[in-house]
Design an enzyme around this catalytic site. Structure first.
Site, short mmCIF file in Angstrom:
data_model
loop_
_atom_site.label_atom_id
_atom_site.label_comp_id
_atom_site.label_asym_id
_atom_site.label_seq_id
_atom_site.Cartn_x
_atom_site.Cartn_y
_atom_site.Cartn_z
N THR A 116 0.97 -1.18 -0.16
CA THR A 116 -0.22 0.02 0.08
C THR A 116 0.97 1.35 -0.06
O THR A 116 1.58 1.23 1.02
CB THR A 116 -0.89 0.07 1.07
OG1 THR A 116 -1.73 -1.05 1.36
CG2 THR A 116 -1.92 1.09 1.00
N LYS A 191 -7.33 1.63 -3.00
CA LYS A 191 -6.79 0.95 -1.80
C LYS A 191 -6.90 1.83 -0.43
O LYS A 191 -7.14 1.75 0.39
CB LYS A 191 -5.25 0.58 -1.81
CG LYS A 191 -4.69 0.10 -0.63
CD LYS A 191 -5.30 -0.99 0.15
CE LYS A 191 -4.73 -1.35 1.53
NZ LYS A 191 -5.17 -2.46 2.07
N LYS A 259 0.46 5.04 8.36
CA LYS A 259 1.12 5.34 6.94
C LYS A 259 0.07 5.47 6.19
O LYS A 259 -0.24 6.58 5.20
CB LYS A 259 2.11 4.31 6.65
CG LYS A 259 2.58 4.28 5.09
CD LYS A 259 1.75 3.46 4.23
CE LYS A 259 2.16 1.81 4.51
NZ LYS A 259 1.21 0.88 3.86
P1 NAP Z 1 5.53 -6.80 7.17
O1 NAP Z 1 5.21 -7.80 7.77
O2 NAP Z 1 6.25 -5.83 8.05
O3 NAP Z 1 6.16 -7.11 6.06
C1 NAP Z 1 6.95 -6.21 5.16
C2 NAP Z 1 8.29 -6.95 4.80
O4 NAP Z 1 8.97 -6.24 3.79
C3 NAP Z 1 9.19 -7.07 5.91
O5 NAP Z 1 9.47 -8.40 6.15
C4 NAP Z 1 10.10 -6.03 5.69
O6 NAP Z 1 11.67 -6.64 6.16
C5 NAP Z 1 10.27 -6.14 4.06
N1 NAP Z 1 11.03 -4.86 3.64
C6 NAP Z 1 10.58 -3.51 3.99
N2 NAP Z 1 11.28 -2.61 3.43
C7 NAP Z 1 12.08 -3.31 2.66
C8 NAP Z 1 13.26 -2.90 1.84
N3 NAP Z 1 13.69 -1.75 1.51
N4 NAP Z 1 14.00 -4.19 1.05
C9 NAP Z 1 13.69 -5.55 1.32
N5 NAP Z 1 12.46 -5.79 2.19
C10 NAP Z 1 11.95 -4.81 2.87
O7 NAP Z 1 4.21 -5.76 6.55
P2 NAP Z 1 2.79 -6.68 6.04
O8 NAP Z 1 1.75 -6.76 7.05
O9 NAP Z 1 3.20 -7.73 5.29
O10 NAP Z 1 2.35 -5.55 4.77
C11 NAP Z 1 3.01 -5.22 3.77
C12 NAP Z 1 2.44 -4.12 2.94
O11 NAP Z 1 1.06 -4.50 2.70
C13 NAP Z 1 2.16 -2.81 3.81
O12 NAP Z 1 2.39 -1.73 2.88
C14 NAP Z 1 0.86 -2.95 4.45
O13 NAP Z 1 0.33 -1.65 4.57
C15 NAP Z 1 0.17 -3.61 3.08
N6 NAP Z 1 -1.01 -4.29 3.71
C16 NAP Z 1 -1.02 -5.22 4.91
C17 NAP Z 1 -2.14 -6.06 5.18
C18 NAP Z 1 -2.02 -6.83 6.38
O14 NAP Z 1 -3.33 -7.09 7.02
N7 NAP Z 1 -0.72 -7.10 7.02
C19 NAP Z 1 -3.38 -6.11 4.26
C20 NAP Z 1 -3.28 -5.15 3.11
C21 NAP Z 1 -2.09 -4.40 2.84
P3 NAP Z 1 11.88 -6.80 7.64
O15 NAP Z 1 11.43 -8.20 7.96
O16 NAP Z 1 13.46 -6.51 7.73
O17 NAP Z 1 11.11 -6.11 8.15
#
Ligand code: NAP
Length: 315
Positions: A116, A191, A259
């Site tokens: 997102t 979104k 965010k």
């Molecule tokens: P998350 O668990 O924090 O996963 C994001 C992953 O990306 C983490 O493992 C992080 O690494 C990695 N990452 C971040 N920056 C990076 C970079 N520069 N290079 C390489 N890897 C990187 O978050 P998530 O819940 O999966 O969400 C991911 C996205 O989807 C977000 O934008 C969120 O707003 C969106 N989203 C989430 C949900 C939900 O319910 N969770 C639903 C819809 C949309 P690290 O392991 O080192 O932190």
């Protein structure tokens, strides 16, 4: 006589899929692609979070650019717009200028950002990609950790129509609904509309349950009764039971919702739109952040009411 010409590009030619970001969402999504028989190439900032995928047959690479060189299609599911910028364009210590996906992908590669992120950034990526003979679309999702695990996500596409069609076979493995809303950035804009409803809706069910408890009712019983009626929502069904049980593990991180609220407010301001409900939700989540709850699940908002803290916002 057989033709010497190569076969036309076919969606089935996309066999090697890169996945960058193997956190809560990306890990499940990459798992579905592996299970579907794709060759999956992964990179994540913290390697340990990719280990279950490596054990299941994915291939590790040390940088986003290395993933790009091995892939026909690259999916990104990182955290913040700044992370998207780093992965696509580089320009940081971890990913030097020109070493991102746009600089290192082979001509013809399809890039799909499912993070997102900002509609403006999505447009910038699409145009930089086109300048290098690549295709790039935005494809953010809704449906939560539950939807990612069950492959029932709702996926919102923005970008060139042919590129969106090319992405469909992969995206159909991740979600139950895949809809193109328009040109680059349209998926992200949709979104953000979703996130406005999510943020304001979280306040709605927290206040409903706080009200029920203040009157001596059992919150779990009330949640069960009202979630099937006119007040029903995804959050009331899936997140309220976790909150009532004191389970604040993410799901969806508070820092990511903050965010998204910021991105939505930015877009609204550009259109001269005032969103007082969203401003209230932002004040409440900012208060949750001051208590150090940014890495908790968004259902932690309920704790503000639980502890009588919600009044502190002056909302
Ligand atoms: P998350 O668990 O924090 O996963 C994001 C992953 O990306 C983490 O493992 C992080 O690494 C990695 N990452 C971040 N920056 C990076 C970079 N520069 N290079 C390489 N890897 C990187 O978050 P998530 O819940 O999966 O969400 C991911 C996205 O989807 C977000 O934008 C969120 O707003 C969106 N989203 C989430 C949900 C939900 O319910 N969770 C639903 C819809 C949309 P690290 O392991 O080192 O932190």
């Amino acid at each position: 006589m057989t033709s010497e010409r190569p076969a036309p590009p076919n969606v089935n030619d996309d066999r090697a899929i890169g996945v960058i970001g193997t956190g809560i969402m990306g890990r499940s999504m990459a798992g579905h692609l592996l299970a579907a028989g794709y060759e999956v190439h992964v990179f994540n900032r913290t390697r340990s979070k990719a280990e279950p995928l490596l054990a299941a047959g994915a291939t590790w690479h040390d940088t986003p650019g290395d993933v790009a060189e091995a892939s026909d299609v690259v999916i990104t599911m990182v955290g913040m717009p700044a992370d998207v910028e780093e992965v696509y364009f580089g320009g940081t210590k971890a990913v030097p200028e020109g070493s991102g996906l746009v600089g290192r992908s082979r001509s013809g590669t399809l890039l799909i950002d499912m993070t997102t992120s900002s509609p403006t950034l999505a447009c910038r990526i699409a145009s930089a990609a086109a300048g290098r003979g690549l295709a790039a679309i935005d494809a953010p999702v809704t449906g939560g950790d539950v939807g990612a695990r069950a492959a029932t996500l709702t996926i919102m596409l923005g970008g060139d129509a042919a590129a969106c069609e090319r992405a469909r076979p992969m995206l159909n493995r991740l979600g139950k609904s895949v809809t193109r809303l328009g040109a680059a950035g349209a998926g992200q804009r949709c979104k953000l509309a979703n996130q406005i409803a999510v943020a304001v809706g979280m306040v709605a069910w927290c206040e409903a349950l706080a009200h029920a408890r203040a009157g001596g009712l059992d919150a779990a019983a009330v949640q069960q009764v009202i979630s099937g009626g006119a007040a029903g929502s995804w959050g009331l069904t899936n997140l309220a039971p976790r909150a009532i049980a004191g389970d604040m593990a993410p799901g969806f991180l508070v820092k990511h919702l903050l965010k998204d609220i910021g991105l939505a407010r930015e877009c609204a301001a550009e259109s001269g739109l005032v969103l007082p409900g969203l401003e209230t939700a932002e004040r409440l989540y900012a208060l949750a952040a001051t208590h150090g709850w940014t890495d908790e699940g968004t259902q932690v908002l309920y704790r503000l009411y639980d502890h009588g803290l919600a009044a502190e916002t002056g909302a």
